[in-house]
Design a protein around this motif. Structure first.
Motif, PDB file in Angstrom:
ATOM      1  N   LEU A 177     -27.191  26.126  67.643  1.00 53.86           N
ATOM      2  CA  LEU A 177     -27.329  24.727  68.043  1.00 53.86           C
ATOM      3  C   LEU A 177     -28.344  24.567  69.179  1.00 53.86           C
ATOM      4  O   LEU A 177     -29.213  23.686  69.137  1.00 53.86           O
ATOM      5  CB  LEU A 177     -25.969  24.163  68.466  1.00 53.86           C
ATOM      6  CG  LEU A 177     -25.943  22.695  68.868  1.00 53.86           C
ATOM      7  CD1 LEU A 177     -26.368  21.804  67.707  1.00 53.86           C
ATOM      8  CD2 LEU A 177     -24.550  22.308  69.350  1.00 53.86           C
ATOM      9  N   ILE A 178     -28.267  25.431  70.181  1.00 55.24           N
ATOM     10  CA  ILE A 178     -29.203  25.369  71.316  1.00 55.24           C
ATOM     11  C   ILE A 178     -30.634  25.609  70.840  1.00 55.24           C
ATOM     12  O   ILE A 178     -31.558  24.886  71.231  1.00 55.24           O
ATOM     13  CB  ILE A 178     -28.795  26.379  72.414  1.00 55.24           C
ATOM     14  CG1 ILE A 178     -27.502  25.909  73.092  1.00 55.24           C
ATOM     15  CG2 ILE A 178     -29.909  26.560  73.434  1.00 55.24           C
ATOM     16  CD1 ILE A 178     -26.844  26.959  73.969  1.00 55.24           C
ATOM     17  N   ILE A 179     -30.832  26.604  69.977  1.00 54.42           N
ATOM     18  CA  ILE A 179     -32.178  26.880  69.460  1.00 54.42           C
ATOM     19  C   ILE A 179     -32.684  25.688  68.651  1.00 54.42           C
ATOM     20  O   ILE A 179     -33.854  25.315  68.748  1.00 54.42           O
ATOM     21  CB  ILE A 179     -32.203  28.180  68.631  1.00 54.42           C
ATOM     22  CG1 ILE A 179     -31.931  29.390  69.533  1.00 54.42           C
ATOM     23  CG2 ILE A 179     -33.549  28.348  67.926  1.00 54.42           C
ATOM     24  CD1 ILE A 179     -31.724  30.701  68.794  1.00 54.42           C
ATOM     25  N   CYS A 180     -31.798  25.071  67.874  1.00 52.01           N
ATOM     26  CA  CYS A 180     -32.191  23.870  67.110  1.00 52.01           C
ATOM     27  C   CYS A 180     -32.653  22.758  68.041  1.00 52.01           C
ATOM     28  O   CYS A 180     -33.683  22.121  67.791  1.00 52.01           O
ATOM     29  CB  CYS A 180     -31.026  23.378  66.259  1.00 52.01           C
ATOM     30  SG  CYS A 180     -30.933  24.126  64.648  1.00 52.01           S
ATOM     31  N   LEU A 181     -31.915  22.525  69.105  1.00 58.11           N
ATOM     32  CA  LEU A 181     -32.268  21.456  70.039  1.00 58.11           C
ATOM     33  C   LEU A 181     -33.598  21.736  70.730  1.00 58.11           C
ATOM     34  O   LEU A 181     -34.472  20.868  70.795  1.00 58.11           O
ATOM     35  CB  LEU A 181     -31.162  21.263  71.075  1.00 58.11           C
ATOM     36  CG  LEU A 181     -29.860  20.669  70.537  1.00 58.11           C
ATOM     37  CD1 LEU A 181     -28.769  20.702  71.607  1.00 58.11           C
ATOM     38  CD2 LEU A 181     -30.088  19.255  70.032  1.00 58.11           C
ATOM     39  N   ILE A 182     -33.755  22.950  71.217  1.00 57.70           N
ATOM     40  CA  ILE A 182     -35.019  23.315  71.876  1.00 57.70           C
ATOM     41  C   ILE A 182     -36.160  23.284  70.856  1.00 57.70           C
ATOM     42  O   ILE A 182     -37.252  22.805  71.136  1.00 57.70           O
ATOM     43  CB  ILE A 182     -34.917  24.706  72.547  1.00 57.70           C
ATOM     44  CG1 ILE A 182     -33.883  24.666  73.677  1.00 57.70           C
ATOM     45  CG2 ILE A 182     -36.273  25.147  73.083  1.00 57.70           C
ATOM     46  CD1 ILE A 182     -33.527  26.035  74.236  1.00 57.70           C
ATOM     47  N   GLY A 183     -35.895  23.776  69.661  1.00 52.99           N
ATOM     48  CA  GLY A 183     -36.898  23.790  68.598  1.00 52.99           C
ATOM     49  C   GLY A 183     -37.349  22.402  68.194  1.00 52.99           C
ATOM     50  O   GLY A 183     -38.504  22.187  67.829  1.00 52.99           O
ATOM     51  N   TYR A 184     -36.438  21.449  68.272  1.00 50.40           N
ATOM     52  CA  TYR A 184     -36.796  20.075  67.943  1.00 50.40           C
ATOM     53  C   TYR A 184     -37.894  19.575  68.891  1.00 50.40           C
ATOM     54  O   TYR A 184     -38.843  18.924  68.469  1.00 50.40           O
ATOM     55  CB  TYR A 184     -35.565  19.162  68.021  1.00 50.40           C
ATOM     56  CG  TYR A 184     -35.883  17.739  67.684  1.00 50.40           C
ATOM     57  CD1 TYR A 184     -36.077  17.342  66.371  1.00 50.40           C
ATOM     58  CD2 TYR A 184     -36.044  16.791  68.690  1.00 50.40           C
ATOM     59  CE1 TYR A 184     -36.403  16.039  66.057  1.00 50.40           C
ATOM     60  CE2 TYR A 184     -36.367  15.484  68.389  1.00 50.40           C
ATOM     61  CZ  TYR A 184     -36.550  15.108  67.072  1.00 50.40           C
ATOM     62  OH  TYR A 184     -36.884  13.824  66.773  1.00 50.40           O
ATOM     63  N   PHE A 185     -37.780  19.921  70.165  1.00 50.83           N
ATOM     64  CA  PHE A 185     -38.794  19.506  71.130  1.00 50.83           C
ATOM     65  C   PHE A 185     -40.061  20.350  71.017  1.00 50.83           C
ATOM     66  O   PHE A 185     -41.139  19.911  71.396  1.00 50.83           O
ATOM     67  CB  PHE A 185     -38.237  19.561  72.560  1.00 50.83           C
ATOM     68  CG  PHE A 185     -37.170  18.532  72.792  1.00 50.83           C
ATOM     69  CD1 PHE A 185     -37.495  17.189  72.924  1.00 50.83           C
ATOM     70  CD2 PHE A 185     -35.840  18.902  72.840  1.00 50.83           C
ATOM     71  CE1 PHE A 185     -36.516  16.231  73.112  1.00 50.83           C
ATOM     72  CE2 PHE A 185     -34.849  17.949  73.031  1.00 50.83           C
ATOM     73  CZ  PHE A 185     -35.179  16.609  73.169  1.00 50.83           C
ATOM     74  N   ASP A 186     -39.947  21.551  70.485  1.00 49.17           N
ATOM     75  CA  ASP A 186     -41.090  22.447  70.335  1.00 49.17           C
ATOM     76  C   ASP A 186     -41.971  22.043  69.151  1.00 49.17           C
ATOM     77  O   ASP A 186     -43.187  21.934  69.292  1.00 49.17           O
ATOM     78  CB  ASP A 186     -40.595  23.889  70.157  1.00 49.17           C
ATOM     79  CG  ASP A 186     -41.705  24.909  70.124  1.00 49.17           C
ATOM     80  OD1 ASP A 186     -42.595  24.857  70.993  1.00 49.17           O
ATOM     81  OD2 ASP A 186     -41.675  25.768  69.228  1.00 49.17           O
ATOM     82  N   THR A 187     -41.364  21.825  67.984  1.00 47.89           N
ATOM     83  CA  THR A 187     -42.157  21.551  66.773  1.00 47.89           C
ATOM     84  C   THR A 187     -41.760  20.256  66.061  1.00 47.89           C
ATOM     85  O   THR A 187     -42.425  19.853  65.115  1.00 47.89           O
ATOM     86  CB  THR A 187     -41.998  22.699  65.750  1.00 47.89           C
ATOM     87  OG1 THR A 187     -40.634  22.763  65.335  1.00 47.89           O
ATOM     88  CG2 THR A 187     -42.471  24.022  66.316  1.00 47.89           C
ATOM     89  N   GLY A 188     -40.657  19.652  66.475  1.00 43.79           N
ATOM     90  CA  GLY A 188     -40.176  18.458  65.796  1.00 43.79           C
ATOM     91  C   GLY A 188     -39.334  18.762  64.567  1.00 43.79           C
ATOM     92  O   GLY A 188     -38.708  17.887  63.996  1.00 43.79           O
TER      93      GLY A 188
END
Length: 181
Positions: A22-33
């Protein structure tokens, strides 16, 4: 026996690691959308399946083998995920579904004909592809198809439950550096 171990370990991994996912998904959302990436790969008996990974490159990056993409294509988060191998965690879903094993030959893209041909000659497609294996801990990737297929075949011929766990432990402890870019 290995399929039961795969299923149980992957299910336990998903249950224990869901906060990390979940944390990687959230950070990834801001990284690549778009933090999660789906790609068709070649599986057992050359059947295609949809591999799930965390995205390590921008959304518009061409779908080719990693060693054919420039290093600048990997995002800062992507570099961290690759180095720590956390980009592979969503593949636990593929293991639970039965598309993959925890240990086996890494699944290639359908357009990697040199890898497919080298593996076909050595009967590598008789096994489920894996998240890790002998080639990965020995730092051999798809940029050297013949060597990769040789190691895949060697691993499959000699795979025991003991070696299965050994490959997993070595991967978790950092053996292998991942795909070259």
């Amino acid at each position: 026996m290995i399929r039961v171990i795969d299923f149980l370990l992957a299910l336990i991994g998903l249950c224990l690691l869901w906060p990390v996912l979940l944390i990687i998904c959230l950070i990834g959302y801001f990284d690549t959308g778009s933090p999660v990436f789906f790609q068709q790969r070649v599986g057992k008996n050359r059947h295609l399946f949809t591999l799930i990974k965390f995205r390590t490159m921008p959304v518009d990056t061409q779908s080719v083998a990693t060693h054919l993409v420039g290093k600048s294509s990997v995002t800062p988060l992507g570099g961290f995920l690759r180095k720590t191998k956390l980009d592979e965690l969503p593949q636990l879903i593929n293991v639970v579904k039965g598309d993959m094993s925890l240990v086996g030959p890494r699944p290639c893209l359908a357009n990697q004909q040199d890898v497919i041909e080298a593996r076909e000659i050595r009967n590598v497609f008789t096994a489920r592809p894996g998240i890790t294996g002998l080639a990965q801990i020995e730092d051999v990737d798809m940029s050297t198809p013949t060597r990769l297929a040789e190691l895949d075949a060697k691993m499959l011929e000699s795979l025991t439950v003991s070696l299965y766990f050994s490959y997993i432990v070595k991967t978790v402890l950092g053996a292998g550096t991942g795909d070259r870019v």
